[in-house]
Design a protein around this motif. Structure first.
Motif, PDB file in Angstrom:
ATOM      1  N   SER A 157       0.840  -1.226   0.073  1.00 18.39           N
ATOM      2  CA  SER A 157      -0.126   0.043   0.184  1.00 18.39           C
ATOM      3  C   SER A 157       0.757   1.255  -0.029  1.00 18.39           C
ATOM      4  O   SER A 157       0.405   2.210  -0.153  1.00 18.39           O
ATOM      5  CB  SER A 157      -0.812  -0.110   0.913  1.00 18.39           C
ATOM      6  N   ASP A 158       2.144   1.067   0.279  1.00 17.58           N
ATOM      7  CA  ASP A 158       3.014   2.385   0.427  1.00 17.58           C
ATOM      8  C   ASP A 158       3.573   2.735  -1.061  1.00 17.58           C
ATOM      9  O   ASP A 158       4.205   3.823  -1.043  1.00 17.58           O
ATOM     10  CB  ASP A 158       4.096   2.241   1.382  1.00 17.58           C
ATOM     11  N   HIS A 159       3.143   1.949  -2.102  1.00 12.79           N
ATOM     12  CA  HIS A 159       3.741   2.094  -3.234  1.00 12.79           C
ATOM     13  C   HIS A 159       3.063   3.317  -3.967  1.00 12.79           C
ATOM     14  O   HIS A 159       1.746   3.174  -3.802  1.00 12.79           O
ATOM     15  CB  HIS A 159       3.702   0.901  -4.122  1.00 12.79           C
ATOM     16  N   PRO A 160       3.604   4.281  -4.714  1.00 14.06           N
ATOM     17  CA  PRO A 160       2.940   5.390  -5.279  1.00 14.06           C
ATOM     18  C   PRO A 160       1.885   4.991  -6.104  1.00 14.06           C
ATOM     19  O   PRO A 160       1.065   5.768  -6.475  1.00 14.06           O
ATOM     20  CB  PRO A 160       4.198   6.112  -5.853  1.00 14.06           C
ATOM     21  N   LEU A 161       1.963   3.749  -6.751  1.00 14.49           N
ATOM     22  CA  LEU A 161       0.831   3.164  -7.613  1.00 14.49           C
ATOM     23  C   LEU A 161      -0.354   2.851  -7.201  1.00 14.49           C
ATOM     24  O   LEU A 161      -1.158   2.618  -7.906  1.00 14.49           O
ATOM     25  CB  LEU A 161       1.797   2.740  -8.777  1.00 14.49           C
ATOM     26  N   VAL A 162      -0.317   2.431  -5.851  1.00 13.80           N
ATOM     27  CA  VAL A 162      -1.316   1.607  -5.382  1.00 13.80           C
ATOM     28  C   VAL A 162      -2.122   2.475  -4.570  1.00 13.80           C
ATOM     29  O   VAL A 162      -1.860   3.094  -3.480  1.00 13.80           O
ATOM     30  CB  VAL A 162      -0.605   0.634  -4.388  1.00 13.80           C
ATOM     31  N   GLY A 163      -3.574   2.586  -4.978  1.00 13.01           N
ATOM     32  CA  GLY A 163      -4.413   3.206  -4.237  1.00 13.01           C
ATOM     33  C   GLY A 163      -5.357   2.529  -3.004  1.00 13.01           C
ATOM     34  O   GLY A 163      -5.765   3.251  -2.177  1.00 13.01           O
ATOM     35  N   GLU A 164      -5.062   1.254  -3.253  1.00 14.76           N
ATOM     36  CA  GLU A 164      -6.086   0.418  -2.172  1.00 14.76           C
ATOM     37  C   GLU A 164      -5.737  -0.915  -2.270  1.00 14.76           C
ATOM     38  O   GLU A 164      -5.135  -1.472  -3.380  1.00 14.76           O
ATOM     39  CB  GLU A 164      -7.689   0.335  -2.610  1.00 14.76           C
ATOM     40  N   VAL A 165      -5.481  -1.665  -1.060  1.00 15.54           N
ATOM     41  CA  VAL A 165      -5.085  -3.017  -1.073  1.00 15.54           C
ATOM     42  C   VAL A 165      -6.254  -3.649  -0.380  1.00 15.54           C
ATOM     43  O   VAL A 165      -6.739  -3.572   0.659  1.00 15.54           O
ATOM     44  CB  VAL A 165      -4.072  -3.321  -0.262  1.00 15.54           C
ATOM     45  N   ARG A 166      -7.077  -4.630  -1.032  1.00 11.32           N
ATOM     46  CA  ARG A 166      -8.155  -5.513  -0.354  1.00 11.32           C
ATOM     47  C   ARG A 166      -7.575  -6.884  -0.432  1.00 11.32           C
ATOM     48  O   ARG A 166      -7.184  -7.566  -1.782  1.00 11.32           O
ATOM     49  CB  ARG A 166      -9.338  -5.326  -1.189  1.00 11.32           C
TER      50      ARG A 166
END
Length: 464
Positions: free
Chosen positions: A366-375
């Motif tokens: 989730s800390d990656h600049p491309l990732v907005g959400e992790v489910r």
């Protein structure tokens, strides 16, 4: 005709594939130009291609190889059954031992009063069965006008004309005259993309209450059933807000409509329980299963049916079935697969050990600049890609552009991850180890880094 082998040169294998093999959900001319990746062997969670690359399968084949590849016990079960009874149908008041044993085992594993099984060859076939079964059920109860089945946009229930109509994939509906009459779709509980400024809890209630609105608009006396996946798998691993399923249960009970829960992906340990219905406390009248039923080693699906529905259907001649309903070899393999899942404690291990570890490691992305959400729930998860984490903005480019670039970087890094538009999806074999989970996350992060750089270089990190 030249017979090629797994050791044949990759170019020759690709050429024959392009000349004769029509792939599902594929732009054929584009694939022929690029050349298909040829998989030649598999073991555990790993695939090997014709160039000798060893690839971590983060998708368990197609959401299905729950016990992993290379289990010789399933091959032995198929061999024994082929020697004893390679095929016989279950028409004409006939049965055989593998079908009756598997039906009894599924009744034992399934929740509630789901004690009856109608076999099919796939999840698509099983959902076609469900479509006809619920309409027949109401006709036999003296309510033949109850024909409409309500589903959700972006749901996936198969790709035959009937099951594809039940699903809500608009790209599929654009081809082949779907959906058929009598299918009504409501909006999905996809908070990240569609929730706006609502809280997930309020949004979950709102999307569940869309079912009640639809029932009242259509007329309760015309609605036969509601069909839904516990988690929308092929739609992008869309996990509904926690308020969603309790409200759905209230509504179907209030109006007395049947509830079909499509467990083709969620079933047999994928969510950390035997069925997603147990994870979300859902009480289905009919449950669709396939995929993990045999871990993909044989094609088989089934509708697991409640006592009430079965009692009504069994009082008439249900003019429906398939040549391979309850195929003895498929049933024998499925039984062996269930034995392994149960006796080796694979579902318990997922729930108690590996799924919590996967969740921790997957959520670190989730800390990656491309990732907005992790489910993630159990052994199925997704990453929403975005150019702007703060606003959950989509990309200005055509939907799926960023996802495709990321998927190609995963393939280049010998990791199978699927993209659904601009969501990256995982569904690894249930037997994946903690060390293999670490490898999966390392390769996923590397692929995200490379995708980010590529999107930046192409000027695609722009919000739409």
């Amino acid at each position: 005709m030249t017979i090629l082998t797994p050791n044949s040169p990759t170019a020759e294998l690709q050429a024959m594939d392009a000349a004769h093999h029509m792939h599902p959900f594929t732009h054929g001319a584009g694939l022929a130009e690029k050349g298909a990746r040829v998989i030649t062997r598999a073991d555990g969670c790993w695939l090997t291609d014709s160039d000798g690359n060893r690839i971590l399968d983060g998708m368990a084949g197609l959401w299905c190889v729950n016990i992993g590849y290379g289990r010789t016990e399933l091959a032995d079960a198929a061999h024994r059954q082929m020697q004893d009874l390679p095929f016989y149908n279950t028409f004409f008041q006939t049965t055989h031992v593998p079908a009756l044993n598997l039906a009894a085992k599924l009744a034992e594993l399934a929740p509630g009063d789901l004690n009856h099984v109608f076999f099919a060859g796939s999840g698509s076939e099983a959902n076609d069965t469900n479509l006809r079964m619920v309409r027949t059920y109401w006709a036999e109860k003296g309510e033949p006008d109850r024909q409409v089945i309500i589903s959700r946009w972006n749901a996936y229930h198969g790709s035959s004309v009937g099951s594809g109509s039940l699903g809500g994939m608009k790209g599929m509906h654009a081809q082949g005259g779907m959906p058929i009459p009598g299918i009504h779709h409501i909006d999905q509980p996809h908070w990240y993309n569609e929730g706006g400024f609502s809280t997930p809890e309020a949004f979950g209630l709102e999307r569940a209450q869309a079912l009640e609105t639809a029932i009242l608009e259509i007329g309760p006396e015309k609605v036969a059933a509601f069909i839904a996946e516990p988690i929308q798998g092929a739609g992008g691993v869309i996990v509904p807000p926690e308020t969603y399923w309790p409200e759905i249960q209230r509504i179907v009970k209030k109006y007395g409509i049947l509830l079909i829960v499509d467990e083709v992906i969620c079933g047999f340990g994928r969510t950390g329980n035997w069925f997603g219905s147990q994870t979300f406390d859902i009480k289905p009248d009919i449950m669709t299963v396939a995929k993990g039923l045999s871990s993909g080693y044989q094609p088989i699906g089934a509708s697991i049916v409640s006592d009430e529905v079965a009692k009504v259907i069994e009082n008439t001649e249900f003019n429906h079935g398939y040549t391979y309903s309850g195929h003895p070899v498929a049933c024998a393999v499925a039984l062996e697969n269930l034995r392994i899942l149960e006796e080796e404690g694979i579902v318990d291990r997922v729930r108690e050990e590996t799924a919590p570890y996967l969740k921790e490691r997957f959520e670190s992305l989730s800390d990656h600049p491309l990732v907005g959400e992790v489910r993630i729930v159990g052994m199925m998860g997704s990453l929403a890609l975005t150019p702007d984490k703060a606003t959950r903005a989509p990309f200005a480019a055509e939907a799926g552009t960023a996802g495709f670039i990321c998927r190609e970087r995963c393939f280049a890094n010998n990791l199978i991850m699927r993209h659904v538009n601009d969501r990256m999806v995982i569904s690894p074999p249930l037997v994946i180890s903690k060390e293999e989970i670490d490898t999966l996350i390392d390769r996923a992060r590397k692929s995200l880094d490379e995708a980010y750089d590529q999107l930046k270089d192409k000027g695609l990190l722009v919000a739409g």
